[in-house]
Design a protein around this motif. Structure first.
Motif, PDB file in Angstrom:
ATOM      1  N   MET A  21      30.849 -12.099 -27.025  1.00  0.00           N
ATOM      2  CA  MET A  21      29.556 -12.775 -26.888  1.00  0.00           C
ATOM      3  C   MET A  21      29.581 -13.970 -27.834  1.00  0.00           C
ATOM      4  SD  MET A  21      26.989  -9.569 -27.189  1.00  0.00           S
ATOM      5  CE  MET A  21      25.998  -9.787 -25.745  1.00  0.00           C
ATOM      6  N   THR A  22      29.019 -15.087 -27.399  1.00  0.00           N
ATOM      7  CA  THR A  22      29.022 -16.250 -28.278  1.00  0.00           C
ATOM      8  C   THR A  22      27.615 -16.803 -28.439  1.00  0.00           C
ATOM      9  OG1 THR A  22      29.381 -17.779 -26.467  1.00  0.00           O
ATOM     10  CG2 THR A  22      31.332 -16.933 -27.585  1.00  0.00           C
ATOM     11  N   ALA A  23      27.403 -17.477 -29.553  1.00  0.00           N
ATOM     12  CA  ALA A  23      26.139 -18.158 -29.793  1.00  0.00           C
ATOM     13  C   ALA A  23      26.406 -19.233 -30.835  1.00  0.00           C
ATOM     14  CB  ALA A  23      25.075 -17.191 -30.295  1.00  0.00           C
ATOM     15  N   ALA A  24      25.490 -20.182 -30.937  1.00  0.00           N
ATOM     16  CA  ALA A  24      25.661 -21.253 -31.914  1.00  0.00           C
ATOM     17  C   ALA A  24      24.306 -21.816 -32.282  1.00  0.00           C
ATOM     18  CB  ALA A  24      26.539 -22.357 -31.339  1.00  0.00           C
ATOM     19  N   GLY A  25      24.251 -22.509 -33.429  1.00  0.00           N
ATOM     20  CA  GLY A  25      23.037 -23.207 -33.813  1.00  0.00           C
ATOM     21  C   GLY A  25      22.888 -24.483 -32.990  1.00  0.00           C
ATOM     22  N   LYS A  26      21.718 -25.087 -33.092  1.00  0.00           N
ATOM     23  CA  LYS A  26      21.484 -26.327 -32.356  1.00  0.00           C
ATOM     24  C   LYS A  26      22.049 -27.522 -33.112  1.00  0.00           C
ATOM     25  CE  LYS A  26      17.192 -24.639 -30.439  1.00  0.00           C
ATOM     26  NZ  LYS A  26      15.813 -24.501 -30.912  1.00  0.00           N
ATOM     27  N   PHE A  27      22.139 -27.404 -34.427  1.00  0.00           N
ATOM     28  CA  PHE A  27      22.695 -28.482 -35.239  1.00  0.00           C
ATOM     29  C   PHE A  27      23.347 -27.839 -36.456  1.00  0.00           C
ATOM     30  CE2 PHE A  27      18.315 -27.664 -36.345  1.00  0.00           C
ATOM     31  CZ  PHE A  27      18.333 -27.555 -37.708  1.00  0.00           C
ATOM     32  N   ASP A  28      24.213 -28.597 -37.135  1.00  0.00           N
ATOM     33  CA  ASP A  28      24.844 -28.080 -38.336  1.00  0.00           C
ATOM     34  C   ASP A  28      23.770 -27.861 -39.400  1.00  0.00           C
ATOM     35  OD1 ASP A  28      26.602 -27.362 -40.309  1.00  0.00           O
ATOM     36  OD2 ASP A  28      28.056 -28.908 -39.776  1.00  0.00           O
ATOM     37  N   VAL A  40      32.260  -7.902 -29.210  1.00  0.00           N
ATOM     38  CA  VAL A  40      32.408  -8.641 -30.459  1.00  0.00           C
ATOM     39  C   VAL A  40      31.664  -9.961 -30.320  1.00  0.00           C
ATOM     40  CG1 VAL A  40      34.673  -9.481 -29.678  1.00  0.00           C
ATOM     41  CG2 VAL A  40      34.046  -9.680 -32.082  1.00  0.00           C
ATOM     42  N   GLY A  41      30.937 -10.349 -31.366  1.00  0.00           N
ATOM     43  CA  GLY A  41      30.156 -11.576 -31.305  1.00  0.00           C
ATOM     44  C   GLY A  41      30.781 -12.679 -32.142  1.00  0.00           C
ATOM     45  N   LEU A  42      30.676 -13.912 -31.651  1.00  0.00           N
ATOM     46  CA  LEU A  42      31.132 -15.073 -32.415  1.00  0.00           C
ATOM     47  C   LEU A  42      29.968 -16.049 -32.537  1.00  0.00           C
ATOM     48  CD1 LEU A  42      33.414 -16.912 -33.666  1.00  0.00           C
ATOM     49  CD2 LEU A  42      33.711 -17.829 -31.374  1.00  0.00           C
ATOM     50  N   ALA A  94      39.855 -17.096 -35.620  1.00  0.00           N
ATOM     51  CA  ALA A  94      39.119 -16.329 -34.616  1.00  0.00           C
ATOM     52  C   ALA A  94      39.970 -15.203 -34.056  1.00  0.00           C
ATOM     53  CB  ALA A  94      38.648 -17.253 -33.500  1.00  0.00           C
ATOM     54  N   GLU A  95      41.259 -15.491 -33.785  1.00  0.00           N
ATOM     55  CA  GLU A  95      42.146 -14.450 -33.247  1.00  0.00           C
ATOM     56  C   GLU A  95      42.224 -13.263 -34.191  1.00  0.00           C
ATOM     57  OE1 GLU A  95      45.426 -16.781 -30.455  1.00  0.00           O
ATOM     58  OE2 GLU A  95      45.951 -16.209 -32.515  1.00  0.00           O
ATOM     59  N   ASP A  96      42.477 -13.571 -35.459  1.00  0.00           N
ATOM     60  CA  ASP A  96      42.582 -12.491 -36.443  1.00  0.00           C
ATOM     61  C   ASP A  96      41.262 -11.761 -36.607  1.00  0.00           C
ATOM     62  OD1 ASP A  96      45.090 -13.448 -36.672  1.00  0.00           O
ATOM     63  OD2 ASP A  96      44.951 -14.099 -38.766  1.00  0.00           O
ATOM     64  N   GLY A  97      40.150 -12.506 -36.520  1.00  0.00           N
ATOM     65  CA  GLY A  97      38.825 -11.904 -36.654  1.00  0.00           C
ATOM     66  C   GLY A  97      38.569 -10.893 -35.546  1.00  0.00           C
ATOM     67  N   VAL A  98      38.840 -11.291 -34.319  1.00  0.00           N
ATOM     68  CA  VAL A  98      38.620 -10.383 -33.187  1.00  0.00           C
ATOM     69  C   VAL A  98      39.528  -9.162 -33.311  1.00  0.00           C
ATOM     70  CG1 VAL A  98      38.808 -10.126 -30.677  1.00  0.00           C
ATOM     71  CG2 VAL A  98      37.804 -12.201 -31.649  1.00  0.00           C
ATOM     72  N   LYS A  99      40.760  -9.398 -33.728  1.00  0.00           N
ATOM     73  CA  LYS A  99      41.702  -8.298 -33.894  1.00  0.00           C
ATOM     74  C   LYS A  99      41.148  -7.285 -34.909  1.00  0.00           C
ATOM     75  CE  LYS A  99      46.003  -9.868 -33.862  1.00  0.00           C
ATOM     76  NZ  LYS A  99      47.146 -10.453 -34.597  1.00  0.00           N
ATOM     77  N   ALA A 100      40.581  -7.782 -35.998  1.00  0.00           N
ATOM     78  CA  ALA A 100      40.031  -6.895 -37.032  1.00  0.00           C
ATOM     79  C   ALA A 100      38.858  -6.084 -36.488  1.00  0.00           C
ATOM     80  CB  ALA A 100      39.588  -7.720 -38.239  1.00  0.00           C
ATOM     81  N   VAL A 101      38.011  -6.725 -35.662  1.00  0.00           N
ATOM     82  CA  VAL A 101      36.870  -6.003 -35.083  1.00  0.00           C
ATOM     83  C   VAL A 101      37.368  -4.940 -34.112  1.00  0.00           C
ATOM     84  CG1 VAL A 101      34.801  -6.200 -33.647  1.00  0.00           C
ATOM     85  CG2 VAL A 101      35.282  -7.940 -35.379  1.00  0.00           C
ATOM     86  N   SER A 102      38.404  -5.297 -33.340  1.00  0.00           N
ATOM     87  CA  SER A 102      38.976  -4.352 -32.386  1.00  0.00           C
ATOM     88  C   SER A 102      39.519  -3.116 -33.109  1.00  0.00           C
ATOM     89  CB  SER A 102      40.081  -5.050 -31.597  1.00  0.00           C
ATOM     90  OG  SER A 102      40.835  -4.109 -30.871  1.00  0.00           O
ATOM     91  N   ALA A 126      22.414  -5.979 -28.785  1.00  0.00           N
ATOM     92  CA  ALA A 126      23.311  -5.799 -27.641  1.00  0.00           C
ATOM     93  C   ALA A 126      24.413  -4.781 -27.946  1.00  0.00           C
ATOM     94  CB  ALA A 126      23.937  -7.136 -27.240  1.00  0.00           C
ATOM     95  N   GLY A 127      24.470  -4.321 -29.180  1.00  0.00           N
ATOM     96  CA  GLY A 127      25.419  -3.262 -29.530  1.00  0.00           C
ATOM     97  C   GLY A 127      26.829  -3.719 -29.872  1.00  0.00           C
ATOM     98  N   VAL A 128      26.967  -4.898 -30.499  1.00  0.00           N
ATOM     99  CA  VAL A 128      28.312  -5.358 -30.863  1.00  0.00           C
ATOM    100  C   VAL A 128      28.891  -4.484 -31.982  1.00  0.00           C
ATOM    101  CG1 VAL A 128      28.003  -7.782 -30.227  1.00  0.00           C
ATOM    102  CG2 VAL A 128      27.391  -7.024 -32.530  1.00  0.00           C
ATOM    103  N   LYS A 129      30.232  -4.387 -31.978  1.00  0.00           N
ATOM    104  CA  LYS A 129      30.915  -3.663 -33.052  1.00  0.00           C
ATOM    105  C   LYS A 129      31.057  -4.549 -34.284  1.00  0.00           C
ATOM    106  CE  LYS A 129      31.816   0.276 -31.215  1.00  0.00           C
ATOM    107  NZ  LYS A 129      31.221   1.478 -31.810  1.00  0.00           N
ATOM    108  N   GLY A 130      31.261  -5.824 -34.036  1.00  0.00           N
ATOM    109  CA  GLY A 130      31.463  -6.738 -35.150  1.00  0.00           C
ATOM    110  C   GLY A 130      31.006  -8.138 -34.818  1.00  0.00           C
ATOM    111  N   ILE A 131      30.673  -8.912 -35.862  1.00  0.00           N
ATOM    112  CA  ILE A 131      30.246 -10.290 -35.678  1.00  0.00           C
ATOM    113  C   ILE A 131      31.129 -11.191 -36.533  1.00  0.00           C
ATOM    114  CG2 ILE A 131      28.386 -11.952 -36.126  1.00  0.00           C
ATOM    115  CD1 ILE A 131      26.394  -9.731 -35.477  1.00  0.00           C
ATOM    116  N   LEU A 132      31.650 -12.256 -35.904  1.00  0.00           N
ATOM    117  CA  LEU A 132      32.372 -13.289 -36.631  1.00  0.00           C
ATOM    118  C   LEU A 132      31.432 -14.468 -36.757  1.00  0.00           C
ATOM    119  CD1 LEU A 132      35.577 -13.135 -34.395  1.00  0.00           C
ATOM    120  CD2 LEU A 132      35.084 -11.754 -36.416  1.00  0.00           C
TER     121      LEU A 132
END
Lengths: 329, 320
Positions: free
Chosen positions: A66-73, A35-37, A279-287, A89-95
């Motif tokens: 897996m996590t990633a972020a922008g360099k600035f808002d 799962v990606g965030l 985030a918790e609920d998001g990951v749960k939904a992807v799971s 990378a084959g993620v099931k879901g992205i938050l």
């Protein structure tokens, strides 16, 4: 010539050791669902808390995060790249917490077309149904709560209001601002709003904005702020003028620093939101999606609570003990 | 001087970066299953094409011992001009593209004029221009993202199939641009003049090169290339984004430096810049596939840049 070759070797040696160090057990986990965030930035405590919640939930649900972020808002390009790489990378879901609510939409569509569940956290995309689901604070309600609180706390005193806003064209900021006015019972353009400035949610910019507002209208007695850093900036500016006692500051966010400022009285009240839960609920939904193929949809309100130690009648609130137990950052 | 191809490769400033790229690829191929696939390589090229194209213009300017901090901002403005004219003003998309290219070239021309006519340092000129263009972008766009683009503007983001892999037309254009500029710099009198100017403006002037005109030309051409980058950006993201390109100026310098081009001018190859851009792209992609947080990409890229410049300095000392 030798210098160049050895230089090349030096660089490559660094590459290998460099990623060896940063890597840490990537490959073996290809069997566990991923799962990606993707957050707006790496450093904002709000997103740090979100990441923490995602990590906790991923562990509980047997998923790899897996996590990633922008360099600035506002960094749309990095978020697009992150989506693409996570799909590869084959993620099931992205938050995702979209930095640019419109510009990210085509990239999200590609990910969804590839069969990935995409959930927006905190900030809706435009249009909102560009993602499968949205887990977020009701920002209009967050604004309304502090608007109602401010109305009651002012107790009929004529208000001279400063609004320290986010930035033009960003939905979250607009909703909180509109909610505040609605809760206070006034319309946009009401003469009691004597100054409106953008702060980008930044403490230093909040201070500058408040200083300028006080130059324009020295008799301001109520300050709405987009978040607590902006509120603390405003407090600093007011204190410099000796006005910190007789000006009411209300805010939105519920970060731990901000909640402490409510406890110590710098901020009168704040609307607390819950990034960990998003985030918790998001990951749960992807799971759930990974296990059963069932996609979550629509909007899930992750809740908002008014936090204050100087409660007023008619507006439901919790005290700072509750706020500190549930704050983020 | 007769030299075999491998020899010539080793003796170019691209040898180190190329070795680094190959090793990085080998490393990621070993560590993840998904890295060494056609679709993934196609993806990496799509991801580096915008900064890579900006870096072509940056290479030209750095070869003259200049630097351009304004290129990301110029590109963002070009993108907004193209999309707003096509969507809001209803101009035929092709004309909107031409207008965007012209605007970008125009900013390059102004940079070049300020550098040569008033003898301002390129750093200062382009720093000022960065802010000017950034502000103009936000004023003109009214901070709004432009959506619902006509197909002509997103054509370069469309794909064609090579075997199992979808390749975008933009990737193809980017590679053609690199080849074109490799030819222009390596095999034309103009290219030799650019190197001569970067090595020593005084000597270049005394040998009869019209250095001012050449410099203005280089900045204008770079601006035009930023316009192409703007079109690539618009086609890749599918929107006109006023926030775009904010760190692309530094990213383009990173690509140039990682590619072995000297920041002091006169030394380097545009193909090196492609390699430099690919190094960054391969790391970002590979680390993400491994599940490493993106902050490590920034960390490693930073170390690489310092190393690359250290290498440039050391090899200069050695050659003296």
């Amino acid at each position: 010539m030798n210098a160049k070759i050895s230089a090349g070797l030096l660089v490559t040696a660094l590459l290998v050791t460099g990623c060896g160090g940063g890597g840490g057990g990537g490959q073996s986990s290809s069997a566990t669902p991923k799962v990606g965030l993707i957050t707006k930035t790496e450093t904002n405590p709000f997103f740090v808390k979100m990441k923490e919640g995602a990590q906790k939930s991923a562990q509980a649900n047997g998923m790899e995060l897996m996590t990633a972020a922008g360099k600035f808002d506002g960094d749309n390009a990095s978020q697009i790249t992150a989506i693409e790489n996570m799909v590869a990378a084959g993620v099931k879901g992205i938050l995702i917490t979209p930095s640019d609510t419109k510009a990210i939409v085509p990239a999200i569509k590609k990910a969804r077309d590839a069969g990935v569940l995409v959930i927006a956290l905190d900030t809706p995309t435009e249009p909102q149904d560009a993602t499968d689901a949205l887990f977020a604070t009701d920002n209009l309600k967050a604004g309304e709560l502090i608007g109602q609180y401010a109305k009651a706390a002012m107790a009929g005193k004529p208000a001279k209001i400063a609004t320290l806003d986010l930035a033009p064209g960003i939905t979250v900021g607009q909703l909180r601002h509109d909610g505040f006015l609605k809760g206070y019972g006034i319309a946009e353009g009401d003469p009691s709003v004597v100054c409106s400035q953008d702060t980008r949610g930044d403490q230093a910019k909040g201070q500058t904005a408040m200083e300028n507002c006080l130059q324009k209208a020295p008799d301001i007695n109520l300050v709405y702020t987009i978040n607590e850093p902006a509120a603390l900036g405003a407090y600093t500016a007011l204190k410099a003028k000796g006005r910190e006692k007789d000006v009411l500051i209300v805010s939105v966010d519920g970060g731990c620093t901000g909640t402490k400022a409510v406890k110590s009285g710098e901020i009168a009240a704040t609307s607390q939101q819950y990034p960990l839960k998003m985030a918790e609920d998001g990951v749960k939904a992807v799971s759930e999606f990974a296990k059963t193929g069932k996609k979550t949809s629509g909007y899930t309100d992750t809740g908002v609570t008014l936090i204050t130690d100087k409660s007023v009648s008619g507006v439901e609130a919790k005290d700072t003990a509750f706020g500190l137990a549930n704050c983020w950052g | 001087m007769e030299a075999t191809l491998p020899r010539r490769l080793i003796s170019t400033p691209v040898a180190g970066p190329l070795a680094a790229l190959v090793l990085a690829c080998a490393f990621f191929a070993l560590r993840t299953d998904q890295f060494l696939t056609g679709p993934n390589f196609s993806l990496i090229i799509q991801q580096v094409m915008v900064v890579g194209t900006l870096a072509i213009g940056q290479t030209l300017i750095i070869l003259t011992a200049g630097i351009d901090l304004s290129n990301g901002a110029i590109m963002a403005f070009g993108g907004i001009v193209m999309t707003k004219l096509a969507v809001d003003s209803g101009l035929p998309p092709v004309l909107a593209i031409v207008a965007g290219l012209a605007v970008c070239s125009g900013f390059g021309l102004v940079n070049g004029l300020l550098v040569t006519r008033i003898s301002l340092p390129p750093f200062i000129v382009t720093l000022g221009m960065l802010n000017v263009v950034f502000a103009l972008t936000h004023i003109y766009s009214n901070e709004q993202t432009v959506t619902d683009l006509p197909p002509v503007l997103t054509f370069l983001g469309q794909t064609f199939q090579v075997g199992q892999t979808n390749v975008t037309y933009g990737s193809l254009l980017t590679i053609l641009l690199f080849l074109l500029f490799a030819y222009l710099l390596g095999s034309t009198a103009w290219g030799r003049h650019v190197y001569a100017l970067g090595n020593s403006p005084e000597v270049a002037r005394l040998t009869g090169i019209r250095t001012r005109r050449l410099t203005i030309g280089v900045y204008t051409l770079a601006g035009f290339v930023y316009g192409i980058a703007a079109l690539l950006l618009v086609s890749r993201t599918g929107v006109g984004d006023p926030q775009a390109g904010q760190t692309d100026n530094l990213d383009s310098i990173t690509a140039v430096v990682l590619g072995g081009t000297s920041l002091f001018g006169g030394r380097g190859l545009v193909i090196g810049t492609l390699v430099g851009a690919l190094i960054v792209g391969v790391f970002r992609n590979g680390l993400q596939l491994m599940g490493v947080p993106s902050i490590y990409q920034t960390l490693i890229t930073g170390i690489l840049v310092i190393l690359a410049v250290a290498v440039d300095q050391l090899s200069r000392r050695r050659n003296r």
